[in-house]
Scaffold this motif. Structure first.
Motif, PDB file in Angstrom:
ATOM      1  N   GLU A 273       0.823  -1.212   0.000  1.00 44.93           N
ATOM      2  CA  GLU A 273       0.000   0.000   0.000  1.00 44.93           C
ATOM      3  C   GLU A 273       0.853   1.257   0.000  1.00 44.93           C
ATOM      4  O   GLU A 273       0.410   2.317  -0.456  1.00 44.93           O
ATOM      5  N   TYR A 274       2.105   1.165   0.519  1.00 42.87           N
ATOM      6  CA  TYR A 274       2.970   2.345   0.540  1.00 42.87           C
ATOM      7  C   TYR A 274       3.210   2.875  -0.869  1.00 42.87           C
ATOM      8  O   TYR A 274       3.338   4.096  -1.065  1.00 42.87           O
ATOM      9  N   ARG A 275       3.263   1.996  -1.867  1.00 42.99           N
ATOM     10  CA  ARG A 275       3.440   2.465  -3.240  1.00 42.99           C
ATOM     11  C   ARG A 275       2.256   3.325  -3.682  1.00 42.99           C
ATOM     12  O   ARG A 275       2.428   4.408  -4.244  1.00 42.99           O
ATOM     13  N   TYR A 276       1.065   2.804  -3.416  1.00 41.87           N
ATOM     14  CA  TYR A 276      -0.149   3.532  -3.804  1.00 41.87           C
ATOM     15  C   TYR A 276      -0.226   4.875  -3.081  1.00 41.87           C
ATOM     16  O   TYR A 276      -0.459   5.918  -3.707  1.00 41.87           O
ATOM     17  N   HIS A 277      -0.030   4.870  -1.758  1.00 38.21           N
ATOM     18  CA  HIS A 277      -0.247   6.103  -1.002  1.00 38.21           C
ATOM     19  C   HIS A 277       0.874   7.115  -1.187  1.00 38.21           C
ATOM     20  O   HIS A 277       0.626   8.331  -1.163  1.00 38.21           O
ATOM     21  N   GLU A 278       2.095   6.660  -1.382  1.00 38.14           N
ATOM     22  CA  GLU A 278       3.157   7.609  -1.727  1.00 38.14           C
ATOM     23  C   GLU A 278       2.877   8.263  -3.075  1.00 38.14           C
ATOM     24  O   GLU A 278       3.090   9.464  -3.263  1.00 38.14           O
ATOM     25  N   ALA A 279       2.369   7.463  -4.036  1.00 39.01           N
ATOM     26  CA  ALA A 279       2.052   8.011  -5.364  1.00 39.01           C
ATOM     27  C   ALA A 279       0.848   8.941  -5.310  1.00 39.01           C
ATOM     28  O   ALA A 279       0.768   9.908  -6.076  1.00 39.01           O
ATOM     29  N   LEU A 280      -0.105   8.664  -4.444  1.00 38.41           N
ATOM     30  CA  LEU A 280      -1.272   9.532  -4.323  1.00 38.41           C
ATOM     31  C   LEU A 280      -0.911  10.877  -3.710  1.00 38.41           C
ATOM     32  O   LEU A 280      -1.399  11.923  -4.153  1.00 38.41           O
ATOM     33  N   VAL A 281      -0.056  10.854  -2.683  1.00 41.88           N
ATOM     34  CA  VAL A 281       0.155  12.041  -1.850  1.00 41.88           C
ATOM     35  C   VAL A 281       1.311  12.919  -2.314  1.00 41.88           C
ATOM     36  O   VAL A 281       1.166  14.138  -2.473  1.00 41.88           O
TER      37      VAL A 281
END
Length: 511
Positions: A273-281
């Motif tokens: 999930e860190y990939r998704y949330h780093e890319a989102l934020v």
């Protein structure tokens, strides 16, 4: 007034009143079974609009068949009515449990789904004509039709209000089915007990009692049945499962991998999930002019907030999420709060549980950065949060130099849906830039940056990120031909083009 075709039945006033009450119960239970099938189909198969349309159409068609078949009942209408009630109670009451348990055990789930809808609809369609024939010698024709239909329609109204507001949030789908199955069989048993000649219905009485016992047992153990069914659906041990007024929340864990599912759709895996949330934020936070006041729409798990709080200059984070049980879960569960680094306990974070569409319309504040982290547009209720009307309200909430990021589904699997989000943001007057990253749990995943002003170059990223670097950030904005921009319509409230594009493309991908 005589007792009509049933000769040896109880006093007409007493029996007639009981039969009219049964019309109310029949209508309520029948619609509940229909709503259960439609909701279950949308949970397990997705595409809620298609599933509800097919379920409703199939159910009404089956009711027509049942009504037509009632012509072949020539005598003992009340005895047949009682038997039909018991049969509906058994089949309809257990339908949600049966469908959940069959989902991962049959080659084509649609066969038992629509088969049950056909059977239940046909039996319900048989009931009302039988009821009217039983009552025809007890009431004048005008009173007969008006009273039966009045009780029928009031029952339908009761079901339509109780189902979303009380039954699903408090009982869940399985318990709701068992409860209304008990109501059906209670009507049958009560009618049998009212008849002086009930000895000839002794078998029906015994069967009715056995069905009632079975349904009551199912109601008591329904949570265990639900979990057994969901283990089959999700494949991993279930740590938490609950139905809120808004969604079914399931959390699984295997070998340290925590996964969150909403209505059967994966929201994150703790492994990546860190990939998704780093890319989102971080593409937003590094490009916003001065991101002190940040708005998060959706994201009730707090994982996006965790990333935002890595910027010491952030003074306030406002998170708007519809479901208070979701934000409470990720605030109060030690295991889940560890994932978001106790983000909801930060004094900088303010949680508002509200419909983002309505909240944004009333909002008067402006924000320096906005993260839009809604679920995929699988239905019209979510699709409205991707419309030009919503994005115009969003544009109004942006401070000078503010930047928005919108999670926008996979540009590889659903390129038309992805570019519909960008096109719709532009129709709202925003300037956009699309980007994508690879998240193993989801595959290639897309986002769209948007702003009232030209989007500048990124600033420095915070230390300690596990995925995003200046190099991966730059690469994310390049699209190969299979994900290149398409000519797509604007998603509006009156056309919901995005929902149709999304469902069509994902249906092809999932086969």
């Amino acid at each position: 007034m005589d007792d009509g075709p049933a000769g040896d039945f109880a006093r007409p006033s007493r029996l007639g009143a009981a039969l009219l009450v049964s019309a109310f119960v029949v209508a309520t239970c029948g619609l509940i079974y229909e709503l259960l099938a439609g909701t279950l189909a949308s949970y397990l198969l997705g595409d809620s609009v298609t599933q509800f349309s097919i379920v409703i159409g199939t159910y009404l068609f089956a009711m027509g068949i049942g009504s037509w078949c009632s012509r072949y009942v020539k005598r003992d209408e009340l005895a047949v009515f009682v038997r039909v009630e018991i049969l509906i109670a058994a089949i309809g009451g257990a339908s949600a449990a049966v469908l959940f348990l069959l989902f991962d055990r049959v080659a084509d789930f649609r066969i038992p789904l629509y088969g049950l809808v056909l059977v239940i609809g046909a039996l319900v369609g048989l009931e009302i004509p039988l009821l009217m024939r039983i009552l025809k010698d007890r009431l004048e024709f005008g009173d007969l039709v008006s009273k039966v239909l009045t009780f029928d329609y009031v029952g339908a109204l009761a079901a339509s209000l109780l189902f979303p507001l009380l039954l699903v949030p408090q009982l869940g789908l399985m318990r709701t089915g068992f409860l209304f199955g008990l109501a059906n069989v209670a009507v049958a048993i009560a009618l049998i007990l009212m008849l002086p000649g009930k000895r000839r219905l002794r078998t029906e009485l015994i069967v009715g009692i056995l069905v009632a016992v079975g349904l009551a047992t199912g109601f008591i153990v329904s949570e265990k049945l639900q979990r057994a069914a969901e283990v089959g659906v999700y494949g991993d041990p279930i740590l938490y499962a609950a139905s809120t007024p808004y969604q079914r929340v399931v959390i699984t864990k295997r070998a340290g991998d925590l996964r969150l599912y909403l209505n059967g759709n994966l929201q994150f895996s703790s492994r990546d999930e860190y990939r998704y949330h780093e890319a989102l934020v971080h593409p937003v936070m590094s490009r916003a002019r001065n991101p002190r006041n940040v708005l998060v729409l959706g994201g009730g798990d707090g994982l996006a907030v965790r990333e935002i709080l890595k910027y010491p200059g952030v003074a306030s984070v406002t998170l708007v999420d519809l479901d208070p049980e979701m934000t409470s879960l990720f605030r109060n569960s030690a295991m889940l709060a560890a994932l978001n680094h106790d983000a909801f306990h930060s004094p900088k974070v303010h949680v508002i549980n509200a419909d983002a569409f309505l909240w944004l319309r009333e909002n008067q504040r402006r924000f320096d950065a906005v993260l839009v982290d809604f679920p995929d547009p699988t239905n019209f209720a979510i699709g409205k949060l991707y419309t030009v009307s919503f994005y115009r309200e969003l544009a109004r909430a942006l401070a000078p130099g503010a930047v928005v990021s919108v999670q926008s589904t996979s540009p590889l699997v659903a390129p038309r849906a992805y570019w519909t989000v960008a096109t719709t943001l532009e129709a709202a007057g925003l300037i956009t830039r699309g980007y994508h990253v690879y998240v193993p749990s989801f595959g290639e995943w897309g986002f769209v940056l948007a702003s009232n002003e030209p989007i500048g170059r990124p600033g420095p990223l915070p230390s300690g990120l596990r995925f995003l670097t200046p190099q991966t950030d730059a690469l994310a904005f390049t699209f190969p031909p299979d994900m290149a921009r398409r000519s797509v319509p604007v998603n509006r409230l009156d056309n919901q083009a995005l929902v149709r594009e999304f469902e069509a493309e994902w249906a092809v991908y999932e086969g």
